[in-house]
Design a protein around this motif. Structure first.
Motif, PDB file in Angstrom:
ATOM      1  N   GLU A 113      45.507 -87.482 -20.715  1.00  0.00           N
ATOM      2  CA  GLU A 113      45.924 -88.603 -19.871  1.00  0.00           C
ATOM      3  C   GLU A 113      47.442 -88.547 -19.754  1.00  0.00           C
ATOM      4  OE1 GLU A 113      44.583 -93.023 -20.180  1.00  0.00           O
ATOM      5  OE2 GLU A 113      46.509 -92.925 -21.238  1.00  0.00           O
ATOM      6  N   VAL A 114      47.949 -88.658 -18.525  1.00  0.00           N
ATOM      7  CA  VAL A 114      49.391 -88.679 -18.298  1.00  0.00           C
ATOM      8  C   VAL A 114      49.754 -89.993 -17.621  1.00  0.00           C
ATOM      9  CG1 VAL A 114      51.363 -87.535 -17.202  1.00  0.00           C
ATOM     10  CG2 VAL A 114      49.441 -86.162 -18.036  1.00  0.00           C
ATOM     11  N   GLY A 128      56.562 -79.779 -20.503  1.00  0.00           N
ATOM     12  CA  GLY A 128      57.476 -80.827 -20.956  1.00  0.00           C
ATOM     13  C   GLY A 128      58.451 -81.261 -19.875  1.00  0.00           C
ATOM     14  N   LEU A 129      58.000 -81.266 -18.629  1.00  0.00           N
ATOM     15  CA  LEU A 129      58.878 -81.560 -17.486  1.00  0.00           C
ATOM     16  C   LEU A 129      58.489 -82.847 -16.760  1.00  0.00           C
ATOM     17  CD1 LEU A 129      59.131 -77.954 -15.948  1.00  0.00           C
ATOM     18  CD2 LEU A 129      60.838 -79.133 -17.346  1.00  0.00           C
ATOM     19  N   LEU A 130      57.970 -83.808 -17.510  1.00  0.00           N
ATOM     20  CA  LEU A 130      57.530 -85.057 -16.884  1.00  0.00           C
ATOM     21  C   LEU A 130      58.671 -86.049 -16.675  1.00  0.00           C
ATOM     22  CD1 LEU A 130      54.168 -85.585 -18.816  1.00  0.00           C
ATOM     23  CD2 LEU A 130      54.436 -84.902 -16.425  1.00  0.00           C
ATOM     24  N   VAL A 187      52.530 -87.661 -21.891  1.00  0.00           N
ATOM     25  CA  VAL A 187      51.104 -87.515 -22.184  1.00  0.00           C
ATOM     26  C   VAL A 187      50.738 -88.623 -23.161  1.00  0.00           C
ATOM     27  CG1 VAL A 187      49.332 -86.021 -23.182  1.00  0.00           C
ATOM     28  CG2 VAL A 187      51.167 -85.027 -21.795  1.00  0.00           C
ATOM     29  N   THR A 188      49.916 -89.549 -22.708  1.00  0.00           N
ATOM     30  CA  THR A 188      49.596 -90.736 -23.519  1.00  0.00           C
ATOM     31  C   THR A 188      48.291 -90.599 -24.306  1.00  0.00           C
ATOM     32  OG1 THR A 188      48.885 -91.681 -21.382  1.00  0.00           O
ATOM     33  CG2 THR A 188      50.936 -92.495 -22.322  1.00  0.00           C
ATOM     34  N   ARG A 189      47.474 -89.610 -23.943  1.00  0.00           N
ATOM     35  CA  ARG A 189      46.269 -89.325 -24.721  1.00  0.00           C
ATOM     36  C   ARG A 189      45.933 -87.854 -24.589  1.00  0.00           C
ATOM     37  NH1 ARG A 189      42.200 -94.278 -22.966  1.00  0.00           N
ATOM     38  NH2 ARG A 189      43.294 -95.943 -24.061  1.00  0.00           N
ATOM     39  N   PRO A 236      52.489 -81.321 -26.124  1.00  0.00           N
ATOM     40  CA  PRO A 236      53.227 -82.598 -26.043  1.00  0.00           C
ATOM     41  C   PRO A 236      53.885 -83.005 -27.365  1.00  0.00           C
ATOM     42  CG  PRO A 236      51.106 -82.785 -24.943  1.00  0.00           C
ATOM     43  CD  PRO A 236      51.089 -81.479 -25.677  1.00  0.00           C
ATOM     44  N   ASP A 237      53.421 -82.441 -28.486  1.00  0.00           N
ATOM     45  CA  ASP A 237      53.975 -82.790 -29.800  1.00  0.00           C
ATOM     46  C   ASP A 237      55.008 -81.776 -30.301  1.00  0.00           C
ATOM     47  OD1 ASP A 237      52.233 -84.978 -29.865  1.00  0.00           O
ATOM     48  OD2 ASP A 237      50.636 -83.794 -30.799  1.00  0.00           O
ATOM     49  N   VAL A 238      55.219 -80.707 -29.542  1.00  0.00           N
ATOM     50  CA  VAL A 238      56.151 -79.652 -29.981  1.00  0.00           C
ATOM     51  C   VAL A 238      57.596 -80.133 -29.799  1.00  0.00           C
ATOM     52  CG1 VAL A 238      57.004 -77.333 -29.442  1.00  0.00           C
ATOM     53  CG2 VAL A 238      54.545 -77.764 -29.524  1.00  0.00           C
TER      54      VAL A 238
END
Length: 227
Positions: free
Chosen positions: A11-12, A52-54, A60-62, A73-75
């Motif tokens: 989910e974004v 990682g370009l949001l 990313v929420t989920r 998303p966690d890197v």
């Protein structure tokens, strides 16, 4: 086939509002996965989420986007800079907009490669000129020495494609990479993508509105609608 990129229930959201909902798919080595759907359905957002370009308003929420055992998303940012370019390359819809106007194409190629490994300038130039030839540039030396403003939009697009492909990443994310090109050059670049995919096992995630191109190029197709 090995799984290269694994989107699991992603989910974004932008400013807290979800725009991509519970998306899951896998990209395997040696395949070209087409991602199609109407404008605004979330295709480019999925690619940007992996890189990682949001931007400051998106996240990313989920869910997870797995690559080499890590959820992207966690890197941490420092590690993402190492991954992006070397292991995951991206071709933008308008590569010219991502090129620096104050450096030559050659300088930008050297800079992008030097960010990830020790670079022999002569060897890098030789590899770049070889790829320029495959991208059907008439005069590779001139392209190498040119600034982006000295080239046409189509030439800048091909230069951006060259920069993304020179590092030979395991995964290539291609966001409508040929829409700015004429039909003849488009066909040549699609043939090159297919050849590199076949020879190197590179996994390509390919966004396009052109279903004829997708049918010709892609191994599998995923369709997005309203996120």
């Amino acid at each position: 086939m090995a799984v290269l990129l694994d989107y699991q229930h992603v989910e974004v959201s932008f400013n807290g509002d979800p725009v991509v909902h519970d998306v899951s798919f896998q990209l395997h080595s040696g395949e070209i996965l087409g991602l199609v759907g109407e404008s605004g359905s979330g295709k480019s957002t999925l690619l940007k989420a992996a890189m990682g370009l949001l931007g400051s308003s998106g996240m990313v929420t989920r869910g997870d986007i797995w690559f080499e055992g890590k959820s992207l998303p966690d890197v941490p940012p420092k590690e993402m800079r190492r991954i992006c370019g070397e292991k995951i390359g991206m071709i933008f819809q308008d590569c010219g907009a991502s090129l620096s106007p104050t450096r030559t194409i050659g300088e930008q190629i050297i800079e992008s490669m030097a960010a990830h490994r020790k670079v022999d300038v002569a060897e890098a130039k030789r590899a770049a000129l070889e790829l320029f030839e495959k991208l059907h540039f008439q005069d590779g030396e001139r392209i190498w020495d040119s600034y982006p403003f000295e080239l046409s939009g189509g030439m800048n697009q091909r230069a951006g494609i060259a920069i993304a492909m020179l590092m030979n990443p395991a995964v290539l994310l291609a966001d409508e990479p040929t829409t700015a090109l004429d039909v003849t050059v488009q066909a040549q670049i699609l043939a090159l993508l297919k050849k590199i995919n076949r020879e190197s096992g590179m996994g390509i995630l390919f966004i396009s509105h052109d279903l004829h191109v997708v049918r010709k190029l892609c191994t599998r197709v995923a369709v997005m609608e309203q996120g």
